[in-house]
Design a protein around this motif. Structure first.
Motif, PDB file in Angstrom:
ATOM      1  N   ALA B 131       0.850  -1.191   0.000  1.00 41.36           N
ATOM      2  CA  ALA B 131       0.000   0.000   0.000  1.00 41.36           C
ATOM      3  C   ALA B 131       0.886   1.241   0.000  1.00 41.36           C
ATOM      4  O   ALA B 131       0.551   2.267  -0.588  1.00 41.36           O
ATOM      5  N   LYS B 132       2.044   1.116   0.682  1.00 41.06           N
ATOM      6  CA  LYS B 132       2.978   2.238   0.732  1.00 41.06           C
ATOM      7  C   LYS B 132       4.386   1.716   1.017  1.00 41.06           C
ATOM      8  O   LYS B 132       4.545   0.835   1.865  1.00 41.06           O
ATOM      9  N   ARG B 133       5.334   2.215   0.298  1.00 37.60           N
ATOM     10  CA  ARG B 133       6.743   1.920   0.597  1.00 37.60           C
ATOM     11  C   ARG B 133       7.475   3.247   0.773  1.00 37.60           C
ATOM     12  O   ARG B 133       7.475   4.094  -0.131  1.00 37.60           O
ATOM     13  N   ILE B 134       8.101   3.409   1.924  1.00 38.43           N
ATOM     14  CA  ILE B 134       8.968   4.562   2.161  1.00 38.43           C
ATOM     15  C   ILE B 134      10.403   4.065   2.036  1.00 38.43           C
ATOM     16  O   ILE B 134      10.795   3.115   2.714  1.00 38.43           O
ATOM     17  N   ILE B 135      11.149   4.685   1.143  1.00 35.84           N
ATOM     18  CA  ILE B 135      12.565   4.333   0.976  1.00 35.84           C
ATOM     19  C   ILE B 135      13.349   5.312   1.849  1.00 35.84           C
ATOM     20  O   ILE B 135      13.547   6.469   1.489  1.00 35.84           O
ATOM     21  N   GLN B 136      13.736   4.814   3.011  1.00 44.52           N
ATOM     22  CA  GLN B 136      14.295   5.688   4.043  1.00 44.52           C
ATOM     23  C   GLN B 136      15.825   5.714   3.938  1.00 44.52           C
ATOM     24  O   GLN B 136      16.452   4.645   3.915  1.00 44.52           O
ATOM     25  N   PRO B 137      16.413   6.895   3.882  1.00 49.37           N
ATOM     26  CA  PRO B 137      17.868   6.954   3.785  1.00 49.37           C
ATOM     27  C   PRO B 137      18.532   6.347   5.017  1.00 49.37           C
ATOM     28  O   PRO B 137      18.056   6.512   6.132  1.00 49.37           O
ATOM     29  N   GLY B 138      19.622   5.647   4.794  1.00 47.04           N
ATOM     30  CA  GLY B 138      20.432   5.122   5.887  1.00 47.04           C
ATOM     31  C   GLY B 138      21.830   5.668   5.726  1.00 47.04           C
ATOM     32  O   GLY B 138      22.067   6.848   5.946  1.00 47.04           O
ATOM     33  N   LEU B 139      22.757   4.818   5.281  1.00 48.04           N
ATOM     34  CA  LEU B 139      24.106   5.270   4.965  1.00 48.04           C
ATOM     35  C   LEU B 139      24.169   5.557   3.467  1.00 48.04           C
ATOM     36  O   LEU B 139      23.760   4.731   2.653  1.00 48.04           O
ATOM     37  N   VAL B 140      24.673   6.712   3.122  1.00 48.99           N
ATOM     38  CA  VAL B 140      24.829   7.088   1.714  1.00 48.99           C
ATOM     39  C   VAL B 140      26.235   7.637   1.542  1.00 48.99           C
ATOM     40  O   VAL B 140      26.625   8.591   2.230  1.00 48.99           O
ATOM     41  N   SER B 141      27.007   7.014   0.643  1.00 53.51           N
ATOM     42  CA  SER B 141      28.414   7.401   0.507  1.00 53.51           C
ATOM     43  C   SER B 141      28.551   8.815  -0.050  1.00 53.51           C
ATOM     44  O   SER B 141      27.659   9.326  -0.740  1.00 53.51           O
ATOM     45  N   ALA B 142      29.680   9.428   0.236  1.00 57.26           N
ATOM     46  CA  ALA B 142      29.932  10.790  -0.258  1.00 57.26           C
ATOM     47  C   ALA B 142      29.889  10.823  -1.779  1.00 57.26           C
ATOM     48  O   ALA B 142      29.366  11.775  -2.371  1.00 57.26           O
ATOM     49  N   ALA B 143      30.416   9.770  -2.421  1.00 54.45           N
ATOM     50  CA  ALA B 143      30.414   9.732  -3.887  1.00 54.45           C
ATOM     51  C   ALA B 143      28.987   9.725  -4.423  1.00 54.45           C
ATOM     52  O   ALA B 143      28.666  10.417  -5.388  1.00 54.45           O
ATOM     53  N   ARG B 144      28.119   8.969  -3.783  1.00 55.67           N
ATOM     54  CA  ARG B 144      26.723   8.903  -4.213  1.00 55.67           C
ATOM     55  C   ARG B 144      26.020  10.243  -3.981  1.00 55.67           C
ATOM     56  O   ARG B 144      25.229  10.702  -4.793  1.00 55.67           O
ATOM     57  N   ARG B 145      26.327  10.874  -2.852  1.00 47.03           N
ATOM     58  CA  ARG B 145      25.711  12.172  -2.560  1.00 47.03           C
ATOM     59  C   ARG B 145      26.078  13.202  -3.631  1.00 47.03           C
ATOM     60  O   ARG B 145      25.222  13.950  -4.100  1.00 47.03           O
ATOM     61  N   SER B 146      27.344  13.231  -4.015  1.00 46.15           N
ATOM     62  CA  SER B 146      27.752  14.223  -5.005  1.00 46.15           C
ATOM     63  C   SER B 146      27.182  13.877  -6.379  1.00 46.15           C
ATOM     64  O   SER B 146      26.834  14.749  -7.156  1.00 46.15           O
TER      65      SER B 146
END
Lengths: 145, 150
Positions: B131-146
Motif C-alpha cells: 500500500a505504501k513503501r517509504i525508501i528511508q535513507p540510511g548510509l549514503v556514501s559521499a560519492a553517491r551524494r555528489s
C-alpha cells in the motif's frame, strides 16, 4: 519430548533476529526486551552481560559511543539468513552480521563481519534469546569515536 | 466490525516473498512485475519525491531503469535484503527491511547506499501488495551524494 519446530516457530525466531538490529540502530533499547529473555546472557566483544538491565546498559554504552543509533545513521547492523535447529521449546540459531559504517572519506565501509550464536527458548508462547555469543569473524569492531 | 484474523505463517512467507520480489523485479528490469506489486493506489516515498498510483510508479521506476549508462547490459546495482521485521494481522501489516545496494561501474565494486524499506502492506483478493513503501535513507556514501546532487 518436545514437539517438532513448526513453520510458525521458525518465523517467530526470525522475527526476533530481525528486531535486534533495529533496536540498536533506531535506537530502541527497551525494545530489546522483546529480543532477550529477562535472565538472558550476552557475551559480546566487550565482555559478558547477564540479565536485561545489564544488556540495556551494554546497548546504551554502544549508543553513547556516537555511531550506533545516531541520527542521521552512522552505522548499520545488517543481519543475514539464520540457520535454525531445534524443537518447539528450544532452538539454536547461527546468523552472520555485517557492520556497515563510514570511513574517513565518508564512503561506506565494512569494518566487521561477525556472527551471532544464539540459544533460544520459548516461554509463554514467545521466543526469546536465552544466550547470545557475538563473534567477530573478519575485521574488527569500529572505534567508538 | 469483525476482528481481523491473525497474521499466519503463510501470510508472513507471502510478505517476505513480496519484499524479495521487489528487489528481483528491479534488478532484472521487470517493470510490469515491479508495478504489479503495488496496490492500485499504492504510494512510494523516496529521497526525490513521492509517487501515488501505479501510473506514477511506472513512470518513476521506468525513468530509473532507462537511466542506465550506454553499454550497461544488466543493471549495475543489486538490492540485497536483510531479514524483514513484520507486524500486523491477516489483512494489513507493516515491515521494515534493510537493503544493501552494491554497484559495479567501470570494473569497480562499491557500496554507495544502505537504506531501509518501511512498508505498509495490504492483502487484496488474497494477495499481499504494497500500500505504501517509504525508501528511508540510511548510509549514503559521499560519492553517491555528489552524484545525485549533480
Amino acid at each position: 519430548m518436545a514437539e517438532p519446530m513448526s513453520a510458525q516457530d521458525r518465523l517467530d525466531v526470525m522475527d526476533v533476529l530481525g528486531r535486534y538490529p533495529f533496536c540498536l540502530d533506531s535506537p530502541n533499547v527497551e525494545g530489546l526486551a522483546e529480543v532477550f529473555a529477562p535472565d538472558a546472557v550476552l557475551e559480546g566483544i566487550g565482555g559478558s552481560f547477564a540479565g536485561l538491565e545489564a544488556i540495556f546498559g551494554w546497548a546504551h554504552g554502544l549508543i553513547a559511543g556516537g555511531r550506533v543509533g545516531a541520527d542521521p545513521p552512522q552505522l548499520v547492523h545488517f543481519v543475514g539468513l539464520p540457520f535454525i535447529e531445534g524443537d518447539a521449546e528450544r532452538c539454536s540459531a547461527r546468523t552472520y552480521s555485517v557492520i556497515l559504517t563510514y570511513d574517513e572519506a565518508k564512503q561506506i565501509t565494512v569494518p566487521l563481519v561477525g556472527s551471532y550464536e544464539d540459544a533460544f527458548v520459548k516461554k509463554d508462547g514467545r521466543w526469546r534469546i536465552q544466550k547470545r555469543i557475538i563473534r567477530g569473524d573478519l575485521g574488527r569492531a569500529p572505534s567508538r569515536d | 466490525m469483525a476482528e481481523p484474523t491473525p497474521l499466519t505463517a503463510q501470510d508472513r512467507l507471502d510478505v517476505i516473498n513480496l519484499i524479495a520480489s521487489y528487489a528481483a523485479y528491479l534488478d532484472t528490469a521487470d517493470l510490469d512485475g515491479y508495478v504489479d506489486n503495488f496496490a492500485p493506489g499504492g504510494v512510494i516515498e523516496h529521497s526525490a519525491g513521492r509517487c501515488e498510483g501505479q501510473a506514477e510508479i511506472r513512470a518513476w521506476v521506468g525513468g530509473l531503469l532507462g537511466a542506465r549508462r550506454p553499454g550497461d547490459t544488466i543493471s549495475p546495482y543489486r538490492h540485497v535484503l536483510g531479514i524483514p521485521l513484520i507486524e500486523g494481522d491477516g489483512e494489513r501489516c507493516s515491515a521494515r527491511t534493510y537493503v544493501l545496494i552494491p554497484q559495479q561501474r567501470d570494473g569497480e565494486l562499491t557500496l554507495p547506499m544502505v537504506l531501509t524499506y518501511v512498508d505498509s502492506c495490504v492483502k487484496l483478493d488474497g494477495r499481499w501488495r504494497f500500500a505504501k513503501r517509504i525508501i528511508q535513507p540510511g548510509l549514503v556514501s559521499a560519492a553517491r551524494r555528489s552524484e545525485t546532487a549533480r
